[in-house]
Design an enzyme around this catalytic site. Structure first.
Site, PDB file in Angstrom:
ATOM      1  N   SER D 236     -14.309  29.027  15.410  1.00 28.94           N
ATOM      2  CA  SER D 236     -12.857  28.891  15.360  1.00 28.94           C
ATOM      3  C   SER D 236     -12.255  30.085  16.068  1.00 28.94           C
ATOM      4  CB  SER D 236     -12.311  28.901  13.918  1.00 28.94           C
ATOM      5  OG  SER D 236     -12.521  27.676  13.262  1.00 28.94           O
ATOM      6  N   SER D 274     -14.654  23.782  16.069  1.00 32.77           N
ATOM      7  CA  SER D 274     -13.873  25.017  16.116  1.00 32.77           C
ATOM      8  C   SER D 274     -12.427  24.736  15.746  1.00 32.77           C
ATOM      9  CB  SER D 274     -13.957  25.586  17.541  1.00 32.77           C
ATOM     10  OG  SER D 274     -13.372  26.859  17.607  1.00 32.77           O
ATOM     11  N   ASP D 276      -9.127  25.784  16.364  1.00 31.11           N
ATOM     12  CA  ASP D 276      -8.421  26.603  17.349  1.00 31.11           C
ATOM     13  C   ASP D 276      -6.924  26.384  17.178  1.00 31.11           C
ATOM     14  OD1 ASP D 276     -10.998  27.078  18.180  1.00 31.11           O
ATOM     15  OD2 ASP D 276     -10.866  25.880  20.004  1.00 31.11           O
TER      16      ASP D 276
END
Lengths: 352, 352, 352, 352
Positions: D236, D274, D276
């Site tokens: 992340s 991830s 983001d």
């Protein structure tokens, strides 16, 4: 059809005209095509009387159900402004009206698309193909300009302009408008106006000012004519909201979303085949085209004071839909297809 | 409070229980805290009886008004699945319940957050601070687990679980549920169920099955007690929709959005201070945690056949809200604050 | 311009043609207008060779920066399918091409807009007004049809079709394409293809395969010609992604978003005046127009296996932009405005 | 690790500290937990030194990839303001930190959740489970308060605070910051600052200031240690952007989105696993809690002047990620897992 026979929804007071033009500066114009198989037109809502390309108004839209073919929403969402009048027409005439908007902008600003940026046409549509021979694409650029020229503060409703060929709840649909006034925290009041292009709904769903009359009316209609096989909704509704309250694009998006609540109260379930799109704009300030001109420096309304406007959006939207239905006179068009007006079905007025 | 005294909205038939648990496999559990200033709790909706972390159900959410503090929506939107039960509680107890969900997942899957990915807690909330001393954060992880353990097909409604301290339309709010059945194109039928946590609305806005009784009820209430100064809505409503129809996340988002239409019909204008969030899930299939397990290969419902489900969402949502109001018994809590139940105001039942 | 003089970005292998047409069934066609002040055209990407109105392909779009005037995205987002070929043209010709798409659909399905629903045109645009007299609206419906007729698996790149008048990084822009192959979990492989219409960027921003050559090239250009005053970007880029992997609309939205990462690597900051829009579609299955036809019942790719596709989208997008720049030959158009091709600036090929 | 050994990306000048705290009033604080299996912490970014609940700053967020468990974004999107400091921590400690934020707000505003509305905690997270025993949930409310107390204008980077246990590109990740200055149209200049919590990427993907060194570094690392089987990214990145330019929430959303372009340039493809998320805020004005206090009445920046800020966001984000990698010292934690720092791999500094 005199509106007084209709109930007034909610407890807020309407403006003088009970129309979107109660928001100062807003005007509405129609051009209607009524010739045999061609039953369609153009309606224009102008946020102010100037050149919107140079003096933009803040705006935001919400797609309630995206089965629709409008043009212009991508840029409205990014920049939060309108730069043309708002045009309404039938589905297959979006292109002609968009081109008319581009040429209108070029006429006023010859460097459009050259030294200046291109212009973002904004055209909404519903499918009037039941009454109108939509494949004929009868709307021309000239018709858009005529609607603009004809625009004023008095708003004709029902089977006019873009509403000419529209159907709603299996009855005649079209254009309707209403307004509500809200006390302002600072004294004075704000005005909220709605204008709808109503082309949605199946008759059994209809709720009139809280009264689920749809099933009863459906039986009434069925008794008077050959049964029409139930078909899936292929309609749409465009919901335009104007206000003079100082709001930014984020807040106007909040207003636009509440138009859906007004819509829901008339019986809509935001049908799969319906392009249900709401757009709200404010006339409280403008944003200049040119970056070297001063930006407006006024205080926006605090979000904690916005509930009155929300109520006004919901009520004026529901009322505008009722007006559209009530004012729509019967139209016969393509293939002899016909739609009755609600007021003809209820000659004694609305009595739940 | 026996529900038969309430009208049934719409023309679709409810399921056997007229509850979200009419969708096969769905269970609901409550844990209620009722001790003087502490009037709150936890409600859990479990899409199936297994481990959701391993066998996820497709889901999507719509934020109608985002004045809310739920946790978990970012990942639901990205991946289109639920991986925990759905939990409801008060605003300041989201963290405790989310932690409970994490530990519950670790207990079942010891490598959670290590060899396996982390788990996405999903907790919705409303602010019950009028009746409940919300600052005390009385809900503990254990209470969430108790709600899970207690879950079953029979759904208690009203002032229970997360609904214990909730207010709605200035009256007692809480948990309500309903369902509707829709004929399936392929024969058989689909079931749609709604469960709401109702904590929204000001009394003058209330619309009961189409009847705008709010103003009348407000006068009735005002006559019976000391006038409470009108205050801005600080409520919220969580709207959960379950169905057994085979839908993907995009389609479930369409269902979730229609919950807003049901909400609008009860008088809500999606108030500024209200966190109005809808989530829809399907029990028709599951998505495996592990990428090397087979994905489901069933046909989704054609979007052209979805209108019946939309109607069922709208009607079951409105009905669930009516049930929440009708079943909510009076509660007295923090600082002696009290809320009456709607059924107590209308002892003869609903007569418009 | 032979592409071998360009570096290949990333470590994935391209398909046979290193073009979007490496995704089986996809074809591309151009129609180019090259006559003095008129330097523009139409490019068409066809997901399959049949009638898209009857056999739709799953798709999703992401608006990276919404300074754009495309038509069709509202419905793509709602329904997750394409129902026409994808058309690219200049900003003021969107209407003509959209009308051509409507008529093309009517020709194949005479009840379009009558017994059948209306069709959703899908036209993307960039502003080629520096080289092309955009106000002339030279593109006609016929040109769109010619691009369709001419479509095939071999893709001409650079200053052709919709790319004819486009500028990018102050140089000649246009059409570029590339592809990448990704091992499939189940054996075999998936193909991802990108096609871009590049009309964005200021020269100092240019990054070529990781090399920030923009400033150096800007000095080279400035030395060769009269200094052109720096002006704000008024460009745009359209990024189309095709894949044969079985993905639903939610997953295709994830792919479309990654095109922005490829774009960023070429130096773009998603400029204010740039309409940067990405759309991804899958050829793995089709969705029928008619609700009574069977829906596809195949397993989608598990999201846990999607990273390879993400990498392929990023790399093929960056590569397609490089191809657009490298293949674009110089064009002189409106008012004698001229744009050089990148390959002419670097006659020895790319040497960082 | 002295930053001068790192290249500076882009051509804009950094601020005095090359840190987010170059935006006047912004402070950053860390609390680090470093004890055997516990390698984690909390980082706080405070937009101003006052009480954010009473004086909110405008803000907006963009979810680039939503595999994340942050809390608070729903309300930020609706209202466009922050009402707490921004907290960063590990995935399973979001709840503890959110509770700390609630109690912090109650301490300053005792009527929070009673006469006042509830407060919206804002906590972002990455999964540091490779180095940190995340299941231990070691972060307590006290640690958040300590990070707040410790906050100042000097920003420690690398393996500190929330960055203590983070990994990035298979190396040690953590906290990094940078800033850029942009000439203002009106004279003077605007400052943009970025702070990232970097926990993303696989080593072969790494691009350092345009140089795709990932494959080479991967071979270097593989030669020095036992081969670690490649595993899907479970990382992340949180990307925080601050500016002193006067922008509203719509414009701040545009800034936040550009952080993704900076991220892409370091090699990220916004991996499936991830989370983001980017958030941008402005310090140019505040919005009062109480609706009866005056709203700010200053002119926003014209969107036509925003491109410099976009460039500054992209460059400062990429630079902040480089700083995070470069400043992160090696950490050994859970199960003896270890991550090297990039600077240790490149002892002579960066030489492409």
């Amino acid at each position: 059809m005199p509106r007084p026979l209709l109930p007034q929804v909610g407890s807020l007071q309407p403006g003088v005209r009970n129309a979107i033009t109660d928001v100062a500066g807003v005007t509405v114009g129609h051009h209607t095509l009524d010739e045999n198989e061609v039953q369609t037109g153009v309606t224009v809502v102008r946020p102010h009387g100037g050149d919107l390309f140079r003096d933009r108004v803040p705006a935001a839209a919400v797609v309630i159900n995206g089965f629709g073919k409008s043009i212009g929403l991508v840029q409205v969402e990014e920049l939060g402004v309108l730069e043309t009048p708002i045009a309404l027409t039938n589905t297959f005439s979006v292109a002609a009206v968009a081109t008319a908007q581009i040429r209108q902008c070029i006429a006023a600003n010859p460097e459009t698309g050259r030294a200046l940026s291109t212009v973002n046409p904004l055209v909404f549509e519903c499918n009037d193909g039941y009454l109108n021979d939509i494949q004929r694409m009868a709307v021309t650029e000239r018709h858009y300009l005529q609607a603009c020229e004809q625009s004023g503060a008095v708003v004709e409703e029902g089977s006019v302009g873009a509403g000419r060929g529209m159907s709603s709840f299996g009855l005649k649909g079209g254009v309707g408008t209403a307004s509500r006034r809200v006390p302002a925290h600072s004294g004075g009041q704000h005005t909220v106006g709605a204008l709808v292009l109503a082309n949605f709904g199946r008759l059994p769903q209809l709720i009139l000012a809280g009264h689920a009359l749809g099933e009863r009316l459906a039986r009434l209609v069925d008794g008077k004519r050959e049964a029409v096989p139930a078909e899936p909704e292929k309609g749409s509704i465009i919901l335009l909201i104007a206000t003079d309250a100082p709001l930014d694009a984020r807040q106007l998006r909040r207003l636009a979303l509440r138009a859906g609540a007004g819509l829901a109260r008339t019986g809509s379930v935001f049908g799969h085949g319906s392009g249900d799109i709401a757009l709200a704009f404010s006339t409280a300030y403008t944003v200049p085209l040119h970056a070297d001109q001063p930006m407006p420096a006024l205080a926006m309304l605090h979000d904690g004071l916005i509930d009155g406007l929300f109520q006004a959006v919901v009520d004026s939207t529901e009322q505008a839909i009722l007006h559209a239905l009530w004012c729509a006179r019967a139209v016969t068009g393509r293939n002899g297809h016909a739609r009755q007006g609600l007021a003809e079905l209820l000659p004694g007025g609305f009595a739940p």
